[in-house]
Structures are given as C-alpha cells and as structure tokens.
Design an enzyme around this catalytic site. Structure first.
Site, PDB file in Angstrom:
ATOM      1  N   GLN A 264       0.834  -1.205   0.000  1.00 32.88           N
ATOM      2  CA  GLN A 264       0.000   0.000   0.000  1.00 32.88           C
ATOM      3  C   GLN A 264       0.867   1.252   0.000  1.00 32.88           C
ATOM      4  O   GLN A 264       0.627   2.198  -0.758  1.00 32.88           O
ATOM      5  CB  GLN A 264      -0.916   0.003   1.226  1.00 32.88           C
ATOM      6  CG  GLN A 264      -1.667   1.314   1.446  1.00 32.88           C
ATOM      7  CD  GLN A 264      -2.067   1.524   2.891  1.00 32.88           C
ATOM      8  OE1 GLN A 264      -2.265   0.566   3.633  1.00 32.88           O
ATOM      9  NE2 GLN A 264      -2.180   2.766   3.306  1.00 32.88           N
TER      10      GLN A 264
ATOM     11  N   THR B  38     -11.761  -5.115   6.524  1.00 32.69           N
ATOM     12  CA  THR B  38     -10.902  -3.949   6.450  1.00 32.69           C
ATOM     13  C   THR B  38     -11.655  -2.837   5.753  1.00 32.69           C
ATOM     14  O   THR B  38     -12.582  -3.112   4.987  1.00 32.69           O
ATOM     15  CB  THR B  38      -9.622  -4.273   5.649  1.00 32.69           C
ATOM     16  OG1 THR B  38      -8.887  -3.066   5.397  1.00 32.69           O
ATOM     17  CG2 THR B  38      -9.953  -4.901   4.308  1.00 32.69           C
TER      18      THR B  38
ATOM     19  N   CYS C  45     -12.982   2.361  10.512  1.00 28.50           N
ATOM     20  CA  CYS C  45     -11.853   1.480  10.778  1.00 28.50           C
ATOM     21  C   CYS C  45     -12.269   0.583  11.932  1.00 28.50           C
ATOM     22  O   CYS C  45     -12.702   1.079  12.981  1.00 28.50           O
ATOM     23  CB  CYS C  45     -10.616   2.306  11.146  1.00 28.50           C
ATOM     24  SG  CYS C  45      -9.189   1.336  11.622  1.00 28.50           S
ATOM     25  N   THR C  46     -12.165  -0.709  11.748  1.00 23.81           N
ATOM     26  CA  THR C  46     -12.630  -1.640  12.768  1.00 23.81           C
ATOM     27  C   THR C  46     -12.021  -1.337  14.129  1.00 23.81           C
ATOM     28  O   THR C  46     -12.698  -1.386  15.161  1.00 23.81           O
ATOM     29  CB  THR C  46     -12.275  -3.087  12.383  1.00 23.81           C
ATOM     30  OG1 THR C  46     -12.793  -3.364  11.098  1.00 23.81           O
ATOM     31  CG2 THR C  46     -12.836  -4.075  13.375  1.00 23.81           C
TER      32      THR C  46
ATOM     33  N   THR D 180      -9.522   0.117   4.574  1.00 25.60           N
ATOM     34  CA  THR D 180      -8.477   0.608   3.673  1.00 25.60           C
ATOM     35  C   THR D 180      -8.334  -0.242   2.417  1.00 25.60           C
ATOM     36  O   THR D 180      -8.236   0.282   1.303  1.00 25.60           O
ATOM     37  CB  THR D 180      -7.130   0.676   4.411  1.00 25.60           C
ATOM     38  OG1 THR D 180      -7.237   1.616   5.492  1.00 25.60           O
ATOM     39  CG2 THR D 180      -6.010   1.102   3.478  1.00 25.60           C
TER      40      THR D 180
END
Length: 229
Positions: free
Chosen positions: A52, A83, A196-197, A85
């Site tokens: 990433q 996820t 975001c988890t 992202t």
C-alpha cells in the site's frame, strides 16, 4: 444457513472482532449451540501494508484475489473484506470470483440513509480519509460525506497503527477521538462513521451523543442477515 467468507489479517485485531461478533450474532438469533458457518483466510498485514505504501495496488489486488478464490473454493456463498483501507481493491477482488462481495461502504450508506441523514463524516486511517475510493462509494448513495481536516489525520492514524492494532486501548486517545467526533458534529455532520474496525475498540455510542455508525458492527449485521435469510 449460508457460509460467510472472510478475508482477514488487516489487522488480526479487526479479524478477531469479525469472527467473534458473527458467532455471537448467530447464537443470539438462532439460539442453542448455533455458530456461524465461516470460511476464512488471513493475509500478512505487514506485506499488504508495505505494498500500500508503495502504491502497488496491482500486487495488493492479486494477494486479496487469491485469498478470495480460496475462500470461494472453501464453500463461501459471499465474501467480506475485514478492512476499510483495502476496499481500495474490492472491485478487482469481485472480478476475480463468482460469489458477491458484500461491500462495506454500501452497508454503511444504507444504515445512514435509514437514519435519514444527508451529511455524514468519516474517520479512519489517513489513507481512507485522504483518498476518495471509499467516500465516493458512500456518496453514490446520495449522501454528502466529509472527513476531518488534514491536520487531524496524522494523530488519528498513529492511534490506529501504533495503539489499536496492537490491542492498546488508551483513555487519553479515546478522549481525543471523542472530541474530534463532537467537532465534526458541530461542523454540520449528521453522524460519524467509524471507518476502521479498530476504532470500534476505542469509541462506543455511549461515549458520544452524536450518532455513530460502526462499520464492522454494521457489516456483521448485514452478513448475518444474508446468511440467515
């Protein structure tokens, strides 16, 4: 009951929440000894995060597509990416498999619309806040999506990557994130998406008066709805 496919490991803390909550939800809904039927594979967070950072999305897509094909081969009826992202490559993953991807952004958008919101804020990783792949998908449902000022991105990202993904939940960080949520409310957001988890480990609805939309919780609910329909 249909089999829920999961691609996890991004981070493993996030994946553990998905696995736990899917099973708790199945037991709550069906009773007795019921547990969720799950086919899961987990990738190396360090590997995909490095890719990433290099903007090598083709390689990320191949890793997650390979994982998706493995989950499909294991009998999954549909797939969740554990996820936010890495939903950056959700479309490529979908193209590589024959089962549907239950896209997190679509699930969140439907929840926001059910609350009759017109504007919502997203907080999450710097990548999710600074790029438009996720906010655009939510906006395609007719919602106005805003993110915090760029000055807030770095410290929020630090809390996620240096604390929460390692299981560290600190009161000082909670207070800082709650203040950010309240500021977004004051700026006109009708609610705030926990995109975001790991943020769900830190902030609960009881911490704020602002309506919050916890992505993982909503994703799990949608998965159970689909599996038990």
């Amino acid at each position: 009951m249909k089999t829920i496919g999961l691609i996890g490991g991004m981070s493993w803390e996030s994946s553990a929440v998905y696995y736990r909550d899917l099973n708790l939800g199945a037991e709550s809904r069906e009773g007795g000894l019921t547990s969720a039927k799950i086919a899961m594979t987990s990738v190396n967070f360090a590997e995909v995060t490095a890719l990433q950072e290099q903007e090598d999305w083709d390689s990320v897509a191949e890793i997650l597509s390979t994982a998706g094909r493995a989950v499909e081969a294991a009998g999954a009826d549909f797939l969740l990416l554990c996820t936010t992202t890495f939903h950056r490559v959700a479309e490529q993953v979908q193209e590589s498999i024959d089962i549907p991807v239950l896209h997190l952004a679509d699930v969140i958008a439907e929840a926001c619309k059910a609350h009759r919101l017109e504007s919502v804020a997203l907080i999450g990783t710097t990548f999710a806040m600074s790029r438009t792949f996720f906010t655009d998908r939510i906006a395609s449902h007719g919602l106005n999506v805003v993110v915090p000022d760029e000055a807030d991105h770095e410290w929020l990202n630090t809390i996620i990557y240096e604390e929460l993904v390692h299981g560290k939940v600190l009161d000082a960080s909670r207070r800082k994130v709650v203040k950010l949520i309240e500021d977004l409310w004051d700026q006109g957001a009708g609610g705030v998406i926990l995109g975001c988890t790991e943020l769900e480990l830190l902030v609960k609805q009881t911490d704020v008066e602002v309506p919050i939309f916890p992505g993982t919780t909503l994703h799990v609910k949608a998965a159970l709805d689909a599996a038990l329909s």
